[in-house]
Structures are given as C-alpha cells and as structure tokens.
Design a protein around this motif. Structure first.
Motif, PDB file in Angstrom:
ATOM      1  N   LEU A  83       0.858  -1.169   0.267  1.00  0.00           N
ATOM      2  CA  LEU A  83      -0.029   0.005   0.029  1.00  0.00           C
ATOM      3  C   LEU A  83       0.971   1.230   0.084  1.00  0.00           C
ATOM      4  O   LEU A  83       1.714   1.597   0.860  1.00  0.00           O
ATOM      5  CB  LEU A  83      -0.954   0.022   1.129  1.00  0.00           C
ATOM      6  N   MET A  84       0.657   2.112  -1.177  1.00  0.00           N
ATOM      7  CA  MET A  84       1.862   3.329  -1.268  1.00  0.00           C
ATOM      8  C   MET A  84       1.207   4.510  -0.898  1.00  0.00           C
ATOM      9  O   MET A  84       0.265   4.737  -1.184  1.00  0.00           O
ATOM     10  CB  MET A  84       1.900   3.331  -2.809  1.00  0.00           C
ATOM     11  N   PRO A  85       2.038   5.413  -0.212  1.00  0.00           N
ATOM     12  CA  PRO A  85       1.902   6.574   0.111  1.00  0.00           C
ATOM     13  C   PRO A  85       2.259   7.455  -1.406  1.00  0.00           C
ATOM     14  O   PRO A  85       3.012   6.975  -2.217  1.00  0.00           O
ATOM     15  CB  PRO A  85       2.687   6.985   1.047  1.00  0.00           C
ATOM     16  N   GLY A  86       2.279   8.788  -1.431  1.00  0.00           N
ATOM     17  CA  GLY A  86       2.521   9.479  -2.318  1.00  0.00           C
ATOM     18  C   GLY A  86       1.918  11.016  -2.167  1.00  0.00           C
ATOM     19  O   GLY A  86       0.990  11.001  -1.420  1.00  0.00           O
ATOM     20  N   LEU A  87       2.604  11.802  -2.832  1.00  0.00           N
ATOM     21  CA  LEU A  87       1.954  13.340  -2.609  1.00  0.00           C
ATOM     22  C   LEU A  87       0.820  13.232  -3.786  1.00  0.00           C
ATOM     23  O   LEU A  87      -0.485  14.046  -3.774  1.00  0.00           O
ATOM     24  CB  LEU A  87       2.791  14.164  -3.027  1.00  0.00           C
ATOM     25  N   GLY A  88       1.008  12.812  -5.020  1.00  0.00           N
ATOM     26  CA  GLY A  88       0.184  12.848  -6.102  1.00  0.00           C
ATOM     27  C   GLY A  88       0.044  11.592  -7.067  1.00  0.00           C
ATOM     28  O   GLY A  88       1.063  10.954  -6.894  1.00  0.00           O
ATOM     29  N   PHE A  89      -1.085  11.599  -7.766  1.00  0.00           N
ATOM     30  CA  PHE A  89      -1.360  10.358  -8.685  1.00  0.00           C
ATOM     31  C   PHE A  89      -2.133  10.810  -9.732  1.00  0.00           C
ATOM     32  O   PHE A  89      -2.900  11.777  -9.521  1.00  0.00           O
ATOM     33  CB  PHE A  89      -2.072   9.357  -8.007  1.00  0.00           C
ATOM     34  N   ASP A  90      -1.973  10.046 -11.043  1.00  0.00           N
ATOM     35  CA  ASP A  90      -2.965  10.282 -11.954  1.00  0.00           C
ATOM     36  C   ASP A  90      -3.505   8.854 -12.083  1.00  0.00           C
ATOM     37  O   ASP A  90      -3.117   7.728 -11.598  1.00  0.00           O
ATOM     38  CB  ASP A  90      -2.291  10.752 -13.522  1.00  0.00           C
ATOM     39  N   ARG A  91      -4.716   8.800 -13.327  1.00  0.00           N
ATOM     40  CA  ARG A  91      -5.360   7.752 -13.107  1.00  0.00           C
ATOM     41  C   ARG A  91      -4.715   6.736 -13.942  1.00  0.00           C
ATOM     42  O   ARG A  91      -5.109   5.437 -13.709  1.00  0.00           O
ATOM     43  CB  ARG A  91      -6.645   8.144 -13.693  1.00  0.00           C
ATOM     44  N   ALA A  92      -3.519   6.912 -14.620  1.00  0.00           N
ATOM     45  CA  ALA A  92      -2.807   5.998 -15.244  1.00  0.00           C
ATOM     46  C   ALA A  92      -1.804   5.059 -14.533  1.00  0.00           C
ATOM     47  O   ALA A  92      -1.240   4.371 -14.922  1.00  0.00           O
ATOM     48  CB  ALA A  92      -1.826   6.575 -16.225  1.00  0.00           C
ATOM     49  N   GLY A  93      -1.629   5.759 -13.049  1.00  0.00           N
ATOM     50  CA  GLY A  93      -0.994   4.944 -12.087  1.00  0.00           C
ATOM     51  C   GLY A  93       0.398   5.660 -12.027  1.00  0.00           C
ATOM     52  O   GLY A  93       1.379   5.052 -11.303  1.00  0.00           O
ATOM     53  N   ASN A  94       0.748   6.806 -12.641  1.00  0.00           N
ATOM     54  CA  ASN A  94       1.959   7.631 -12.313  1.00  0.00           C
ATOM     55  C   ASN A  94       1.747   8.079 -10.916  1.00  0.00           C
ATOM     56  O   ASN A  94       0.886   8.620 -10.488  1.00  0.00           O
ATOM     57  CB  ASN A  94       2.214   8.418 -13.292  1.00  0.00           C
TER      58      ASN A  94
END
Length: 205
Positions: free
Chosen positions: A136-147
């Motif tokens: 389960l990944m954290p992150g600041l931002g994502f797009d719907r393509a999985g970037n």
C-alpha cells in the motif's frame, strides 16, 4: 540536461500545488475520505487474497491507515511497515509489525513518522523472508494511469526495484489517495515506478 531540469521543476510545482490542496482539507474530511478508501481496500479481491502486506504509517497529509492496520491484524495477515534510513541514502526496508500495541510504542523520527529504531535488529524484513504480496503506497500525487509523484527521495522506487529481483517477484501496488491528490497527468522519468492501482473516493462512480 534541460529536459531533466524541466521535469524537476514541473514536479516541484505540482508538489506545491497538491500540498496546498491537501492542507486546505479539514481533519474531519481527511478522516471521512480515509474511511471511504479503507472500505474500498477491504472490498478489493486483491486485499482478500494477499497475506503479506506492507502499509505506510500515515503522516498528517496522507490517507489514514490505522483502521487498515487494525484490519490486517483482525484478518490474521502479516503486516510490514517502512523503515527509512536516516542517512542521505534512499534505502528503505519493510519490517514486521506485530500488533497495534507494537505500533503505539514505536519511536518517532525527525520527520514525525513512527518507525522501528535503528538499534532494533529483531524484526523480520519482508524481502529477507517470503517477500510481499501487496504494498500500500503513499505519495503526494497520482494520476489515473498509475503515475506517482513521491516526495523526491526515491525510497519506494528503489524498494520496488529490489522486490522485482526477489524470487516472489514484484508485489501488487495500490496507492491510497485523497481526491485532492489526483492530477490529470503526473510528470515522470525512467526511474519512476508505475502503480498498479490508485484507490480514492470517485464521485463519478
């Protein structure tokens, strides 16, 4: 070189923008969206079928994971949490967490993240034993393509590279996000690892 500099600048600008959007959320709204995302995970067939799961201990600007960790133990799954190296390297291990009480007693780092202490050599490291089924990944931002847009340290990208070399292969990766962390397009380079799926409250569903 100019392309790399432009990419770095684009990432920095997007980080600032997302941080402002998330900072504008009330604590109640963060908790509400976290519950929605947690429930989506609990209903997910991958979650049901996976046993060895790594989960981040959330910071103030991330989806709350405490309910997920509680559920992992309730379901009898094996829970691993990140241990970041405090040196300049981007090395991270996933160490076993034994209970909610174990989590409560973990020391805080200078980043205000709970993690096992540097002199704690008793815990199982996921890749030293059976590998992982799901991260389960954290992150600041994502797009719907999985970037994924991280915080710029590269901890997860380098850890996933190690996972790929493990006999079990690369685990399934699911990012947990507030709606405000979704972007039309996240700028990435060759070192950025694609996420299999992003869970968030989709108002269009």
């Amino acid at each position: 070189m100019a392309r790399m500099a432009a990419l770095r600048a684009a990432k920095q600008a997007l980080r600032r923008d997302i941080k402002q959007r998330v900072a504008a959320l009330s604590e109640q709204e963060k908790q509400r969206q976290s519950k929605v995302v947690s429930q989506k995970l609990f209903d997910h067939p991958k979650y049901a079928s996976c046993d060895r799961i790594a989960v981040f201990l959330s910071m103030h600007d991330e989806v709350r994971t405490e309910e997920i960790i509680q559920d992992l133990f309730a379901q009898g799954k094996t829970c691993f949490i990140p241990k970041y190296q405090s040196t300049a390297s981007n090395h991270m291990d996933m160490l076993r967490l034994h209970s909610m009480q174990d989590m409560e007693t973990l020391p805080l780092t200078s980043w205000n993240i709970k993690q096992p202490s540097d002199d704690d050599f008793t815990r199982e490291e996921a890749l030293a034993t059976g590998g992982l089924d799901l991260i389960l990944m954290p992150g600041l931002g994502f797009d719907r393509a999985g970037n994924r847009l991280g915080r710029g340290k590269g901890f997860y990208d380098s850890y996933l590279e190690r996972c790929v070399r493990h006999a079990r292969g690369k685990p399934y990766t699911v990012a947990l996000a507030f709606r405000e962390q979704l972007c039309p397009d996240v700028p990435v380079d060759d070192n950025d690892v694609l996420i299999d799926e992003v869970l968030y409250e989709d108002l269009g569903e």
